[in-house]
Scaffold this active site. Sequence first.
Site, PDB file in Angstrom:
ATOM      1  N   GLY A 108      -7.650   0.108  -4.872  1.00 32.13           N
ATOM      2  CA  GLY A 108      -7.184   0.549  -3.560  1.00 32.13           C
ATOM      3  C   GLY A 108      -7.943   1.759  -3.077  1.00 32.13           C
ATOM      4  O   GLY A 108      -8.706   2.379  -3.822  1.00 32.13           O
TER       5      GLY A 108
ATOM      6  N   GLU B  79     -12.766  -8.866 -11.619  1.00 29.88           N
ATOM      7  CA  GLU B  79     -12.572 -10.176 -10.987  1.00 29.88           C
ATOM      8  C   GLU B  79     -13.879 -10.768 -10.484  1.00 29.88           C
ATOM      9  O   GLU B  79     -13.950 -11.951 -10.136  1.00 29.88           O
ATOM     10  CB  GLU B  79     -11.554 -10.072  -9.841  1.00 29.88           C
ATOM     11  CG  GLU B  79     -12.077  -9.566  -8.523  1.00 29.88           C
ATOM     12  CD  GLU B  79     -12.453  -8.094  -8.558  1.00 29.88           C
ATOM     13  OE1 GLU B  79     -13.373  -7.701  -7.810  1.00 29.88           O
ATOM     14  OE2 GLU B  79     -11.837  -7.330  -9.329  1.00 29.88           O
TER      15      GLU B  79
ATOM     16  N   GLY C 140     -14.875   6.269  -5.428  1.00 26.45           N
ATOM     17  CA  GLY C 140     -15.412   7.579  -5.119  1.00 26.45           C
ATOM     18  C   GLY C 140     -14.723   8.694  -5.871  1.00 26.45           C
ATOM     19  O   GLY C 140     -15.075   9.861  -5.722  1.00 26.45           O
TER      20      GLY C 140
ATOM     21  N   CYS D 220      -9.539   0.070 -11.273  1.00 26.68           N
ATOM     22  CA  CYS D 220     -10.023   0.927 -10.191  1.00 26.68           C
ATOM     23  C   CYS D 220      -8.999   2.018  -9.854  1.00 26.68           C
ATOM     24  O   CYS D 220      -8.792   2.933 -10.633  1.00 26.68           O
ATOM     25  CB  CYS D 220     -10.399   0.082  -8.981  1.00 26.68           C
ATOM     26  SG  CYS D 220     -11.553   0.913  -7.848  1.00 26.68           S
ATOM     27  N   PHE D 221      -8.320   1.926  -8.724  1.00 27.37           N
ATOM     28  CA  PHE D 221      -7.291   2.905  -8.396  1.00 27.37           C
ATOM     29  C   PHE D 221      -6.211   2.921  -9.480  1.00 27.37           C
ATOM     30  O   PHE D 221      -5.676   3.972  -9.829  1.00 27.37           O
ATOM     31  CB  PHE D 221      -6.677   2.561  -7.036  1.00 27.37           C
ATOM     32  CG  PHE D 221      -6.028   3.732  -6.323  1.00 27.37           C
ATOM     33  CD1 PHE D 221      -6.780   4.809  -5.896  1.00 27.37           C
ATOM     34  CD2 PHE D 221      -4.666   3.741  -6.068  1.00 27.37           C
ATOM     35  CE1 PHE D 221      -6.180   5.881  -5.229  1.00 27.37           C
ATOM     36  CE2 PHE D 221      -4.062   4.801  -5.399  1.00 27.37           C
ATOM     37  CZ  PHE D 221      -4.826   5.877  -4.984  1.00 27.37           C
TER      38      PHE D 221
ATOM     39  N   HIS E 219     -14.351  -3.547 -11.310  1.00 28.22           N
ATOM     40  CA  HIS E 219     -13.701  -4.748 -10.783  1.00 28.22           C
ATOM     41  C   HIS E 219     -14.040  -5.968 -11.632  1.00 28.22           C
ATOM     42  O   HIS E 219     -15.042  -6.632 -11.409  1.00 28.22           O
ATOM     43  CB  HIS E 219     -14.138  -5.002  -9.337  1.00 28.22           C
ATOM     44  CG  HIS E 219     -13.576  -4.045  -8.352  1.00 28.22           C
ATOM     45  ND1 HIS E 219     -12.635  -4.407  -7.414  1.00 28.22           N
ATOM     46  CD2 HIS E 219     -13.808  -2.729  -8.158  1.00 28.22           C
ATOM     47  CE1 HIS E 219     -12.318  -3.345  -6.677  1.00 28.22           C
ATOM     48  NE2 HIS E 219     -13.019  -2.322  -7.117  1.00 28.22           N
TER      49      HIS E 219
END
Length: 390
Positions: free
Chosen positions: A241, A361, A313, A269-270, A359
């Site tokens: 996200g 996926e 980021g 990730c997030f 990621h």
Amino acid sequence: MTTSIQGAASQRHKAAPAVLVLEDGRIFRGRAYGAVGVTFGEAVFSTGMTGYQETLTDPSYHRQVVVMTAPHVGNTGVNDEDPESKRIWVAGYVVRDPARVPSNWRAKRSLDEELRHQGVVGISGIDTRALTRHLRERGAMRVGIFSGNALPDEGTMLAEVRQAPEMEGADLSAEVATKETYVVPAIGEKKYTVAAVDLGIKGMTPHRMAERGIEVHVLPATATAEDIYAVAPDGVFFSNGPGDPATADHPVSVMQAVLERGTPLFGICFGNQILGRALGFGTYKLKYGHRGINQPVQDRTTGKVEVTAHNHGFAVDAPLDQVSDTPYGRVEVSHVCLNDNVVEGLQLLDKPAFSVQYHPEAAAGPHDAAYLFDRFTSLMDTVLMEGQRA
């Protein structure tokens, strides 16, 4: 075909003038690409040579203006199979040399047409290599793209860019997440149920779990621990996200509740940054981040080096070379970026929980990290067997 190419080239030649203005005063002039208008966001660059459709529709890019380092973009057009969400999320798009005519058997329309249709302001015909070098040296920063036949003066444009919100301190996950719970059914025989907290989830992620016999209940970012356990999950997933993880106090508290119950947990990730915060680590903003489908990461649990897809980021501030004690047991850094030693994964040693920063996926991107979904399934297998023995 020649007539079509010439016609498309002529249209591009007639495109309105456009200007890209960075908050430090650097200016690039080109032609409008996509919608004509004004947009603001954080300027970031993506190093992938393909997969632009997945990039554009990744909710993690909300409020970011994406600069493509590959010089030629749009040659496969846009299809209806590859989007990762229902819309384009990037705030703006920057390319050097747009394809004159798309050429792919799945293409339904050109990239330029899709950008215009969804109101995404872009710019083409600028030196994206120079822009990328500038961002690498100075760091990601606010940017504005202005296009049309009546542009403001440079001073006015720069002032407007500097008034735009910054990414640090931005709480964005609820803006891109689903508002209502939905279910992605298992493909074939159902083995497990997973509650997936949507912080900006990509469509391929629940599909990868469904391929492994998992029924995925995708919950809003505002979901509570009670909402999660109402679906009787065998495992809990926290997605990718946008935004600053330092603002994500609600997901952090929910994840801590999951850790306390010992339910198998996987974050990407997030979700990796949320796990870091839930364990007591800090997060920080990277100078220019990792974005693209060609980032080298080492899985320290196996020693294997993977080529992986990234879009982040911010990063977790955890010690690389020692096991850390946390309120939920011991944790170690399981994955690390080989370019800059950024933490790319965490693994708890006393509870069934792990995460990665990238990621797995693979949409778009290499399939090196697909095993992580198998690792999540194995974690649920282990907890189930232990429960049966008890």
